[in-house]
Write a protein that holds these residues in place. Structure first.
Motif, PDB file in Angstrom:
ATOM      1  N   GLN A   1       4.167  26.214  10.511  1.00  0.00           N
ATOM      2  CA  GLN A   1       5.818  25.248  11.226  1.00  0.00           C
ATOM      3  C   GLN A   1       6.463  24.163  10.547  1.00  0.00           C
ATOM      4  OE1 GLN A   1       5.057  22.615  13.592  1.00  0.00           O
ATOM      5  NE2 GLN A   1       8.032  22.867  13.798  1.00  0.00           N
TER       6      GLN A   1
ATOM      7  N   HIS B   1      10.110  24.501   8.504  1.00  0.00           N
ATOM      8  CA  HIS B   1      10.783  24.425   8.779  1.00  0.00           C
ATOM      9  C   HIS B   1      11.406  23.242   9.676  1.00  0.00           C
ATOM     10  CE1 HIS B   1      10.878  28.252   7.923  1.00  0.00           C
ATOM     11  NE2 HIS B   1      10.509  28.785   8.627  1.00  0.00           N
ATOM     12  N   GLN B   2      10.731  22.089  10.062  1.00  0.00           N
ATOM     13  CA  GLN B   2      11.066  21.198  10.550  1.00  0.00           C
ATOM     14  C   GLN B   2      11.732  19.943  10.266  1.00  0.00           C
ATOM     15  OE1 GLN B   2       8.239  19.985  13.428  1.00  0.00           O
ATOM     16  NE2 GLN B   2       9.331  19.349  14.818  1.00  0.00           N
TER      17      GLN B   2
ATOM     18  N   TYR C   1      13.642  31.184  12.265  1.00  0.00           N
ATOM     19  CA  TYR C   1      11.587  30.703  12.703  1.00  0.00           C
ATOM     20  C   TYR C   1      11.363  31.118  14.306  1.00  0.00           C
ATOM     21  CZ  TYR C   1       7.774  28.392  13.898  1.00  0.00           C
ATOM     22  OH  TYR C   1       6.978  27.540  14.297  1.00  0.00           O
TER      23      TYR C   1
ATOM     24  N   GLY D   1      16.908  29.098   7.813  1.00  0.00           N
ATOM     25  CA  GLY D   1      15.470  29.031   7.997  1.00  0.00           C
ATOM     26  C   GLY D   1      15.227  28.264   9.930  1.00  0.00           C
ATOM     27  N   ILE D   2      16.078  27.280  10.501  1.00  0.00           N
ATOM     28  CA  ILE D   2      15.609  27.277  11.328  1.00  0.00           C
ATOM     29  C   ILE D   2      15.592  28.159  12.093  1.00  0.00           C
ATOM     30  CG2 ILE D   2      16.195  25.626  13.246  1.00  0.00           C
ATOM     31  CD1 ILE D   2      16.049  23.294  11.556  1.00  0.00           C
TER      32      ILE D   2
ATOM     33  N   TYR E   1      16.248  21.153  13.995  1.00  0.00           N
ATOM     34  CA  TYR E   1      14.781  21.613  14.795  1.00  0.00           C
ATOM     35  C   TYR E   1      14.763  21.281  16.182  1.00  0.00           C
ATOM     36  CZ  TYR E   1      10.857  24.091  14.805  1.00  0.00           C
ATOM     37  OH  TYR E   1       9.238  24.491  15.604  1.00  0.00           O
TER      38      TYR E   1
ATOM     39  N   ARG F   1      17.706  25.663   4.176  1.00  0.00           N
ATOM     40  CA  ARG F   1      17.145  25.283   5.881  1.00  0.00           C
ATOM     41  C   ARG F   1      17.936  25.449   6.900  1.00  0.00           C
ATOM     42  NH1 ARG F   1      12.755  22.779   3.413  1.00  0.00           N
ATOM     43  NH2 ARG F   1      13.750  22.223   0.528  1.00  0.00           N
TER      44      ARG F   1
END
Lengths: 431, 431
Positions: B283, B286-287, A149, A145-146, A108, A142
């Motif tokens: 946020q 996602h991290q 986003y 997902g990053i 991320y 995931r």
């Protein structure tokens, strides 16, 4: 048993009745089982409890070079952790940065940094009209997902047993400067358990991207997560291959000890070229004074060296191998020859990729859920949660105890058969 | 002794000769001392070694609610850590997020997130032509480092003994929509050790910023870091005051245990309003899957509750109080009445702010360095490392052993006197 597609409408109707009865039996059991996430089970976590004893109040919490791990400093990790994780990742310790407990966090941050400040002097992505990304599918939710986003347009690329379709990858990255990266789980891929072939790795190292700031996000999450002692996959090491190919800066490689020690308290790492490392350090110095060095030291003292870690991974394998084998056997016995599903049989990693008939995944997962078995939501293995075939299901066998897992796999098989038979029956009636 | 400004040129010349001799004596000692960073000393770190024993291989690593801290999950921290840190920060545990080991990292991420995605639906800062920030000066170099890295224009605001000049703060934030934040160290400020007055806190809570996404970055780094048992500063709690003032979303409040347990392995936290928390969680998911829960549990088991932490902080105070007092005494004895310097006498925190005569700080620090005493570089307490008066020096007394510290403070005083006398002598000659 006869393949479902060869059954007459009457045979299908009979089969459906029998399956409904069986499904109701599971309903009455009021199960509460979870095959949704790649989580180590209790017994696996117990393997690392010795790590809780290696640093006691009487221990010296200093590094070999005298650094007091308790105090501030040492951006990028203590030397002995770099050596251990370097051996784990097959990289020179000088090329390794040690982070906190989450490699997802490292990935991320890497994208966030590219977005705010750009990669090695190139335009920050936030100043570009469009950023695109290649996503081998099915893949890891995931990851997707990053990129989602950050508003990055995700382009699916089919996964083959040898890795991503490299013809497509080569063509796309060479022709479109907006493509800035690709998600890769090169070994025991999530969810298939495929390992990239030598040719795939060689072609990755020789990519000629239109974008100078294109990077391969090489998430080697399962680098040493074998299921078998001898039948293991070996990959060409990507950083070395990139260097040989004259593309030293093409790759960020990620790993962590999340599924080696504790997901809740491991250490993560990034390995890359000196140029990329310098680029990252320039940013990282503003973000932190240094990650948790005590936990780094704890890992080093526990494993001592890569041999210790390798032996440790054999114990993990002993616990989860029977789980993979049980699920595969139940699928074989219950779904084999019916022509309604296929699944992978990985030699490592944390998942089995299951493909149902087109248009059936969502319903299968819903049915399993209703009977108390939680699966990864349908579509999760595709960007935007959108599996255009509605067929892929990620199966995660590690977390439940073996007997529960068997029950879950049997129920899941019933759901697959019931939904498939109903689908075929409806189709036959409409003709 | 006579104030330097009242000395004749001849008296100054004599004084300079004597000081040069004294300085040479220090040179010959080949010192290697460090008063540059706010680092706990060895004895302070030893206070927390018990934390290494509270989680052993025989311990249950589960939370009160049954969560296995070893496994994945629990974004935002385990409940009991929120309770402990909530008590430490004087905030409702529900308003607290627990992070990794660095509050600097939390602040960086907060700005990075605002830059890439905006604050609560407002335009991401990367899409704005200009972002500005208020920086009380002298202030904390690492704060300024973050905003500088993001290309944010930093506007200095004078620090008074009551906190930032609130007339200026109120006027600026009300008139300029580009101003998105202000750095605050409200208690035992870095570097002065000032604590904001009740009026300052009240006015902060009642700011009427032109920008809807303006936030106060309230870095309560020294919230419980008192030097004295009874003579302690109490602040109006900012989140509660903001809520009372009808501005619940105005503040992000930061803290960590870096200077309570281990800088290299503590836990950091953010407290803010439910709206802000929801914005951040959207946020954060996602991290990371979650920060190190084992270390959170370790802190809770070690301290048990806020009383345990308070008692622990008294031990810290016992170690560093004599250091602050020694430095202040040496400054008094050596520099008092000379009219060439002033310094703060904090009741907590990690620093003393020292103001030399205009145009002298850089030279003093260079001289000290040449004699083996490392100070924070001149200009560090100002944005862009640019102290327009070249007068402020941050003194960090905690790290060196007491006797070394005394030597360093004496040498430093000699450097201050020598540089000041020379400066005055040159000025006198030029007239």
């Amino acid at each position: 048993m006869k393949a479902y597609k060869e059954m007459t409408t009457e045979e299908l109707a009979t089969e459906i009745e029998a399956l409904k009865k069986e499904y109701r039996r599971y309903l009455s059991m009021e199960l509460q089982l979870d095959m949704s996430r790649g989580k180590p089970c209790f017994d696996q976590l117990d393997l690392s409890m010795g790590m809780m004893d290696v640093l006691s109040s009487s221990a010296d919490l200093s590094c070999e070079d005298g650094t007091d791990c308790r105090n501030y400093g040492v951006l990028g990790g203590i030397r002995e952790a770099k050596v251990l994780i370097g051996d784990m990742m097959e990289n020179n310790p000088d090329n390794v940065l040690i982070y906190g407990n989450s490699s997802l966090n490292v990935m991320y941050d890497q994208i966030s940094r590219s977005y705010t400040h750009g990669v090695m002097g190139n335009t920050p992505w936030c100043k570009l009209d469009k950023v695109k990304w290649l996503c081998p599918v099915p893949g890891y939710d995931r990851h997707f997902g990053i990129t989602e986003y950050f508003g990055i347009e995700m382009i699916p690329v089919p996964m083959l047993p040898t890795g991503p379709d490299m013809d497509m990858v080569e063509e796309l990255v060479a022709s479109d400067e907006a493509i800035k990266g690709i998600w890769c789980v090169p070994k025991y891929s999530n969810p298939q358990g495929y390992s990239y072939s030598d040719e795939t790795v060689r072609r990755f190292a020789r990519l000629k991207p239109a974008a100078r700031d294109f990077r391969i996000y090489w998430d080697n999450a399962y680098g040493i997560h074998h299921l078998y002692d001898h039948d293991q996959d070996y990959l060409i090491e990507i950083l070395a291959e990139c260097k040989r190919a004259g593309n030293p800066d093409l790759v960020y490689k990620f790993a962590s000890t999340s599924k080696i020690t504790f997901p809740g308290g491991g250490i993560a790492a990034l390995a890359t070229s000196p140029n990329n490392l310098e680029d990252i350090r320039r940013q990282l110095q503003h973000q932190t004074i240094g990650y948790d060095k005590i936990n780094q030291l704890r890992h080093v003292r526990f494993f001592k060296d890569i041999h210790g870690m390798t032996e440790h991974m054999r114990k993990h394998a002993d616990i989860i191998r029977p789980k993979f084998e049980a699920v595969e056997q139940i699928f074989d016995e219950n779904l084999g020859g019916l022509g309604i599903a296929s699944w992978t049989t990985p030699k490592g990693g944390y998942f089995i990729s299951f493909d149902a008939m087109e248009g059936c995944a969502k319903e299968i997962i819903d049915k399993a859920k209703k009977a108390g078995v939680k699966m990864t939501p349908a579509g999760s293995t595709w960007p935007y949660h959108n599996d255009p075939h509605d067929s892929n299901i990620r199966v995660a066998p590690t977390y439940p105890p073996l007997e529960d897992l068997k029950t879950a796999a049997k129920l899941f098989s019933v759901c697959v058969k019931l939904v498939s038979a109903q689908k075929l029956y409806e189709a036959a009636k409409e003709q």
